[in-house]
Design a protein around this motif. Structure first.
Motif, mmCIF file in Angstrom:
data_model
loop_
_atom_site.group_PDB
_atom_site.id
_atom_site.type_symbol
_atom_site.label_atom_id
_atom_site.label_comp_id
_atom_site.label_asym_id
_atom_site.label_seq_id
_atom_site.Cartn_x
_atom_site.Cartn_y
_atom_site.Cartn_z
ATOM 1 N N ILE A 82 0.780 -1.364 -0.461
ATOM 2 C CA ILE A 82 -0.039 0.278 0.128
ATOM 3 C C ILE A 82 1.128 1.399 0.054
ATOM 4 C CG2 ILE A 82 -1.825 -0.998 1.086
ATOM 5 C CD1 ILE A 82 -0.998 0.529 3.242
ATOM 6 N N PHE A 83 2.093 1.172 0.455
ATOM 7 C CA PHE A 83 2.753 2.169 0.796
ATOM 8 C C PHE A 83 3.591 2.497 -0.149
ATOM 9 C CE2 PHE A 83 2.038 3.965 5.373
ATOM 10 C CZ PHE A 83 3.223 4.845 5.615
ATOM 11 N N LEU A 145 -5.734 6.222 2.907
ATOM 12 C CA LEU A 145 -4.698 6.048 1.745
ATOM 13 C C LEU A 145 -5.777 6.400 0.427
ATOM 14 C CD1 LEU A 145 -1.683 3.311 1.870
ATOM 15 C CD2 LEU A 145 -2.233 6.176 2.554
ATOM 16 N N SER A 146 -7.231 5.673 0.608
ATOM 17 C CA SER A 146 -8.033 5.747 -0.844
ATOM 18 C C SER A 146 -8.688 6.707 -0.214
ATOM 19 C CB SER A 146 -8.246 4.397 -0.310
ATOM 20 O OG SER A 146 -9.353 3.952 0.477
ATOM 21 N N ASN A 147 -9.226 7.436 -0.063
ATOM 22 C CA ASN A 147 -9.856 8.595 0.506
ATOM 23 C C ASN A 147 -8.739 9.974 -0.127
ATOM 24 O OD1 ASN A 147 -10.853 11.519 1.208
ATOM 25 N ND2 ASN A 147 -10.841 10.958 3.372
ATOM 26 N N PRO A 156 -5.860 8.048 -10.450
ATOM 27 C CA PRO A 156 -7.111 7.271 -9.476
ATOM 28 C C PRO A 156 -6.723 6.693 -8.895
ATOM 29 C CG PRO A 156 -6.555 6.497 -11.637
ATOM 30 C CD PRO A 156 -4.818 7.486 -12.132
ATOM 31 N N GLU A 157 -5.073 6.408 -8.128
ATOM 32 C CA GLU A 157 -4.328 4.915 -7.832
ATOM 33 C C GLU A 157 -5.457 4.811 -5.921
ATOM 34 O OE1 GLU A 157 -0.246 6.074 -7.321
ATOM 35 O OE2 GLU A 157 0.297 4.618 -9.454
ATOM 36 N N HIS A 158 -5.847 6.095 -5.587
ATOM 37 C CA HIS A 158 -6.513 5.672 -4.728
ATOM 38 C C HIS A 158 -7.462 4.726 -4.790
ATOM 39 C CE1 HIS A 158 -8.956 8.805 -7.035
ATOM 40 N NE2 HIS A 158 -9.941 8.570 -5.954
ATOM 41 N N GLU A 159 -8.387 4.503 -6.225
ATOM 42 C CA GLU A 159 -9.527 3.270 -6.237
ATOM 43 C C GLU A 159 -8.775 2.242 -6.388
ATOM 44 O OE1 GLU A 159 -11.935 4.820 -9.661
ATOM 45 O OE2 GLU A 159 -12.106 6.637 -8.373
ATOM 46 N N HIS A 160 -7.410 1.218 -5.662
ATOM 47 C CA HIS A 160 -6.526 0.511 -6.514
ATOM 48 C C HIS A 160 -7.133 -0.384 -5.901
ATOM 49 C CE1 HIS A 160 -4.019 -2.151 -7.272
ATOM 50 N NE2 HIS A 160 -3.358 -1.436 -7.946
ATOM 51 N N ARG A 211 -12.192 -9.570 -8.962
ATOM 52 C CA ARG A 211 -13.440 -8.272 -9.538
ATOM 53 C C ARG A 211 -12.629 -7.170 -9.907
ATOM 54 N NH1 ARG A 211 -16.583 -11.982 -6.439
ATOM 55 N NH2 ARG A 211 -16.358 -10.962 -5.145
ATOM 56 N N LEU A 212 -12.075 -7.044 -8.157
ATOM 57 C CA LEU A 212 -11.667 -5.382 -8.570
ATOM 58 C C LEU A 212 -10.549 -5.155 -9.261
ATOM 59 C CD1 LEU A 212 -11.734 -4.984 -4.343
ATOM 60 C CD2 LEU A 212 -14.164 -4.067 -6.227
ATOM 61 N N CYS A 213 -9.398 -6.151 -10.266
ATOM 62 C CA CYS A 213 -8.744 -5.803 -10.954
ATOM 63 C C CYS A 213 -9.707 -5.142 -12.381
ATOM 64 C CB CYS A 213 -7.900 -6.559 -10.949
ATOM 65 S SG CYS A 213 -6.410 -6.913 -9.169
ATOM 66 N N ALA A 214 -10.785 -6.689 -12.341
ATOM 67 C CA ALA A 214 -10.950 -6.341 -14.095
ATOM 68 C C ALA A 214 -12.098 -5.072 -14.121
ATOM 69 C CB ALA A 214 -12.069 -7.141 -13.933
ATOM 70 N N ALA A 215 -12.470 -4.116 -12.733
ATOM 71 C CA ALA A 215 -13.478 -2.912 -12.946
ATOM 72 C C ALA A 215 -11.727 -2.323 -12.846
ATOM 73 C CB ALA A 215 -15.162 -3.353 -11.708
ATOM 74 N N TYR A 216 -11.303 -1.499 -11.868
ATOM 75 C CA TYR A 216 -10.742 -1.277 -12.235
ATOM 76 C C TYR A 216 -9.761 -0.872 -13.543
ATOM 77 C CZ TYR A 216 -6.008 1.924 -11.223
ATOM 78 O OH TYR A 216 -5.406 2.795 -10.452
#
Length: 226
Positions: A82-83, A145-147, A156-160, A211-216
């Protein structure tokens, strides 16, 4: 990028590197302290049977060592994962990271405590609180981090998908559940709960991550940064 922007970028990179180096040092110390707690027994009259007997008594300590070693290793890889998205620091992120490290550096003590008294319930409860607190702080870090409003991770990496809180949520769920079960299960059975629960939850998490990777990738194009 003008001179001022380049200087600020260099300062940010230096400060982030300091935090990462300090964090790595704490992880290294915690892992080292785990094995220091396993003392070599002293025997007045060493024989094969005596050596085997004391080695058998050390089995709970080795079980605790390996369990905590892999838990700390998992959290180190998670922190590393994450860092790599962090582009700048703020005070809240620094304190969240310090509280996360507090939970890590406590682990050698709680590991030794529950290993020494493996037939009792209270040491396991304390150990489980420690691990659950680590997971909660990991969640807090990833939420920060995602905020997008915190501006510590570039869009858009905060949505990774690596910042999804489902993965760090597994540990608090497992260990808080084991605290509840501590009042109905024998202490030795409690120590089997992570071995059973984590592989199942990891399988379910892997499906979610895919699933999250595909959506991202669909939203932002390109392959997900691994």
């Amino acid at each position: 990028m003008d001179g001022n922007e380049k200087a600020q970028h260099n300062r940010d990179a230096f400060q982030i590197e300091r935090v990462i180096l300090f964090t790595d040092a704490v992880f290294a110390i915690a892992i080292t302290l785990l094995v220091i707690e396993i003392k070599v027994p002293e025997l007045e009259h060493p024989t094969e049977s005596a050596v085997l007997s004391v080695l058998a008594h050390l089995i709970p300590k080795f079980v605790g060592f390996f369990l905590s070693f892999f838990i700390i290793a998992i959290y180190w890889t998670a922190h590393h994962r994450i860092f790599r998205f962090v582009r700048r620091l703020n005070n809240r992120l620094l304190w969240l990271n310090l509280l996360f490290l507090l939970s890590i550096i406590l682990m050698p003590f709680t590991t030794a405590y529950q290993s020494e008294y493996s037939l009792l319930r209270t040491p396991w409860i304390l150990y489980s609180i420690n691990i659950a607190f680590t997971g909660i702080m990991q969640i807090a870090l990833q939420r920060h981090l995602s905020n997008a409003g915190n501006q510590v991770v570039a869009a858009p990496e905060h949505e990774h998908p690596d910042l999804d809180i489902a993965r760090p949520l597994m540990s608090p769920v497992v260990f808080i559940s084991s605290i509840a079960l501590a009042f109905v299960l024998p202490p030795l059975a409690l120590r089997m709960i992570p071995a059973v629960a984590f592989p199942l939850l990891a399988f379910l998490q892997r499906k979610r991550y895919q699933r999250l990777c595909a959506a991202y990738e669909q939203r932002h194009g390109g392959k997900v940064l691994a």
